[in-house]
Enzyme design. Sequence first.
Site, short mmCIF file in Angstrom:
data_model
loop_
_atom_site.label_atom_id
_atom_site.label_comp_id
_atom_site.label_asym_id
_atom_site.label_seq_id
_atom_site.Cartn_x
_atom_site.Cartn_y
_atom_site.Cartn_z
N GLU A 126 5.78 72.81 89.93
CA GLU A 126 5.39 74.25 89.62
C GLU A 126 5.15 73.63 87.39
O GLU A 126 5.33 72.20 87.75
CB GLU A 126 6.84 74.75 88.99
N LYS A 128 5.23 71.45 83.99
CA LYS A 128 5.68 71.69 83.46
C LYS A 128 5.43 72.08 82.03
O LYS A 128 4.63 72.25 80.81
CB LYS A 128 5.68 70.73 83.38
N ASP A 130 5.04 73.39 78.10
CA ASP A 130 4.52 72.10 76.89
C ASP A 130 5.97 73.28 75.65
O ASP A 130 5.05 73.55 74.61
CB ASP A 130 4.46 71.53 76.78
N TYR A 236 12.48 79.43 84.66
CA TYR A 236 12.32 78.34 86.03
C TYR A 236 14.07 77.61 86.10
O TYR A 236 13.71 76.22 87.86
CB TYR A 236 11.56 77.60 85.90
N LYS A 324 3.13 63.52 85.38
CA LYS A 324 3.28 63.88 83.88
C LYS A 324 1.66 64.12 84.12
O LYS A 324 1.12 63.04 84.58
CB LYS A 324 3.26 62.74 82.81
N CYS A 429 -36.81 64.81 65.77
CA CYS A 429 -35.75 65.63 65.53
C CYS A 429 -35.56 66.66 65.15
O CYS A 429 -36.08 67.48 64.97
CB CYS A 429 -35.98 64.59 63.84
N CYS A 432 -35.69 67.85 61.68
CA CYS A 432 -37.11 67.49 60.77
C CYS A 432 -38.50 67.80 61.51
O CYS A 432 -39.12 67.72 60.77
CB CYS A 432 -36.74 66.52 59.80
N CYS A 447 -34.70 59.42 64.60
CA CYS A 447 -35.57 60.37 63.73
C CYS A 447 -36.37 59.80 63.00
O CYS A 447 -35.63 58.67 62.15
CB CYS A 447 -35.34 61.27 62.60
N CYS A 453 -36.06 64.57 56.42
CA CYS A 453 -34.82 63.84 56.81
C CYS A 453 -34.14 65.18 56.64
O CYS A 453 -33.26 64.05 55.31
CB CYS A 453 -34.67 63.45 57.91
P1 AMP Z 1 11.72 65.27 79.08
O1 AMP Z 1 12.05 66.35 78.26
O2 AMP Z 1 10.26 65.51 78.92
O3 AMP Z 1 12.26 64.39 79.81
O4 AMP Z 1 11.20 67.36 80.04
C1 AMP Z 1 12.06 67.52 80.42
C2 AMP Z 1 11.90 69.52 79.70
O5 AMP Z 1 11.02 69.78 80.89
C3 AMP Z 1 12.79 70.29 80.31
O6 AMP Z 1 14.14 70.02 79.19
C4 AMP Z 1 12.47 71.46 79.62
O7 AMP Z 1 12.40 71.87 78.22
C5 AMP Z 1 11.02 70.48 80.60
N1 AMP Z 1 10.97 72.25 81.31
C6 AMP Z 1 9.30 72.76 80.93
N2 AMP Z 1 8.63 72.95 82.47
C7 AMP Z 1 10.52 72.88 83.54
C8 AMP Z 1 10.09 73.50 84.28
N3 AMP Z 1 9.32 73.63 85.17
N4 AMP Z 1 11.00 72.81 84.88
C9 AMP Z 1 12.25 72.25 84.58
N5 AMP Z 1 11.33 71.72 83.65
C10 AMP Z 1 11.04 72.35 82.30
ZN ZN Z 2 -34.78 64.18 60.79
#
Ligand code: AMP
Ligand code: ZN
Length: 708
Positions: A126, A128, A130, A236, A324, A429, A432, A447, A453
Amino acid sequence: MAQNGAVDQLSEAEAEAELARLAKEITRANAAYHQQDAPDISDADFDALKARNLAIEARFPHLKRADSPSEQVGASPADGFAKVTHAVRMLSLSNAFDAEDIADFDDRIRRYLGLSDDTPLAFTAEPKIDGLSLSLRYEAGRLVQAATRGDGAVGENVTANARTIDDIPEAIAGAPDVLEVRGEVYMSHADFEALNARQAEAGGKTFANPRNAAAGSLRQLDSSITKSRPLRFFAYAWGEISAPLSETQMGAIERLAELGFHTNSLTRLCDGTAEMLAHYVAIEQQRANLGYDIDGVVYKVNDLELQRRLGFRSTTPRWATAHKFPAELAWTRLEAIDIQVGRTGALSPVARLQPVTVGGVVVSNATLHNEDYIAGLDSKGQSIRDGKDIRVGDWVQVYRAGDVIPKVADVDLSKRAEGAQPYVFPETCPECGSAAIREEGDAVRRCTGGLICPAQAVEKLKHFVSRAAFDIEGLGAKQVEMFYRDDQLPVKEPADIFTLATRDGANLSKLANRDGWGAKSAENLFAAIEDKRRIPFGRLLFALGIRHVGEQASNLIARTYGSWGEFTGAMDAAAAMQGPEWERLLGIDGVGEVMARSLVTAFAQNEERASIDRLTAHLIVEETAAPDTEGSPVAGKTVVFTGTLERMTRAEAKARAEALGAKVSGSVSAKTDLVVAGPGAGSKAKKATDLGIEIIDEDGWLDLIGEA
Ligand code: AMP
Ligand code: ZN
């Protein structure tokens, strides 16, 4: 002064006035912190204000105000949030970066569990997300607490804020008696952009990326602010539960969805590493279109009994890993190719992209370098990217490294639209209409319009006023562009800057009366220009923006010729690119043939020279004394500064070194004599070590030049 007087010496009247002042000050600071997300005093100073308020109230209880800051619950940034100890720790994830890491991950698990290679082992895969993780505790189906991850063991209580998020249900039916739902709070790209626009309009703080915006919005002490922020939540995982959700990860996710949580629709059950990797690629390709930031794909062992057996290392579960995305790569659509014309006439192709987040920054433009690059060729005519050319409408891979301009690195031919045509690079160009030609051996098409220009003229002006050049306060790129197009007070070339004040004086409508200007700003501008009439030789030469003639070379040349008159005379004498003055120019260590030609051409009696002479008629060019390097320990040495200097700025260190006759270079090579490395020095210091070049620290440098 009573304001800052010791509390025990305040008279009653003074105390009363002081409490009023503190109430006002603390309220203001609170607003800056909470409502604008822009604290304007430190936490420590804020604490001091509150402590002083408390102390005065303790001495004069009857003076305590109805709006006393000490009664405002949960409003103090210093007090922060209440702490929550997680019943089950919130962990982080181990990382994987390529197929090999994933094979290892699978392998480690098998060995740990004693499974043979052909035993089926399924994983979920799934995105990850951010954002930031949040743990929601439900008891008897009601949300009772929400906590951030904090350090994993202890987080912050953000319950009131979590209740304002639409994706987080207040009550759920059919859940175990105790259920901690875990997931990610995030902000969509669209919401993030709208929020930043609103913040900018209100003069508030804008956020660098959606994750910062989400974190800043969730961790508000005033939940009405969180409520006004468009946060979302994906579930999740789970923490403490009084009864299992399912026997599998996938089943548990489905259960969470049934309970009313948003779960990610890209979650898949994979039979093994091959399927995991395939899903990873599929997710990566959709990344640009998801509308929110993800930074990888998380794999989790599907069988929850196996998860239990695998358990945890100190901070990460053994049964999961985060695959990643390469740090700064993303795929997106190339919507158009625009041509920008630079100061020296270079036609640079710019990729207009469907906005995509690359390494936490939203990118919508990237460089395509030059026409060969688009065609799939390098500067020597060899094919790059397996010869794949880049066409408008293509799916392209955008690459960003550090602060450099994003680049288009690759193209996905499988997604090319039928009938897509090769890009035809313009031969005139776009600004111009002059012919744009490529000289032998030049990768760049330029140019030929020169000063006619407008693009070149504006870029030259921008360069002229830039930091390392004339650096005129109040006259930046924006103003230069405005003046260039101005009918009343046009600035078409650098000389025009120095007649602005006189021309404005003679005009009927004054700059001071225009939109965006006032008496003060106009006056300041003219004064700032006046201030730069006197200019060092090296700066002037650099400011002219002659091709190949950079800042270092300009200073070198200034030191060689000393005065502007001597220099222009020498350029005239070298016009034919032969004879003693030509030889003298070439003889300067640091001036090569290409630069010499470019210089001489610029100063040959032509329009460009006329424009330079018009400019210098307004200036007093300071002579550059040849450095007195007698006894200088670094004369003639090539020095590189790297890392953070703590006792002087980079610019200062450089100027000082050059005054002592040293050559300061930006990169380490075999020609380097000495590297001065401050904290944080990275690759340059390493390279110096490899090359056996002497490395000293800042103190060592000051010692060496006798300034310790
Ligand atoms: P990291 O802090 O980079 O080591 O990654 C762990 C963090 O990823 C967790 O604490 C979550 O906040 C985040 N995370 C985001 N999406 C997911 C996911 N689908 N499953 C588990 N953790 C996730
Ligand atoms: Zn020009």
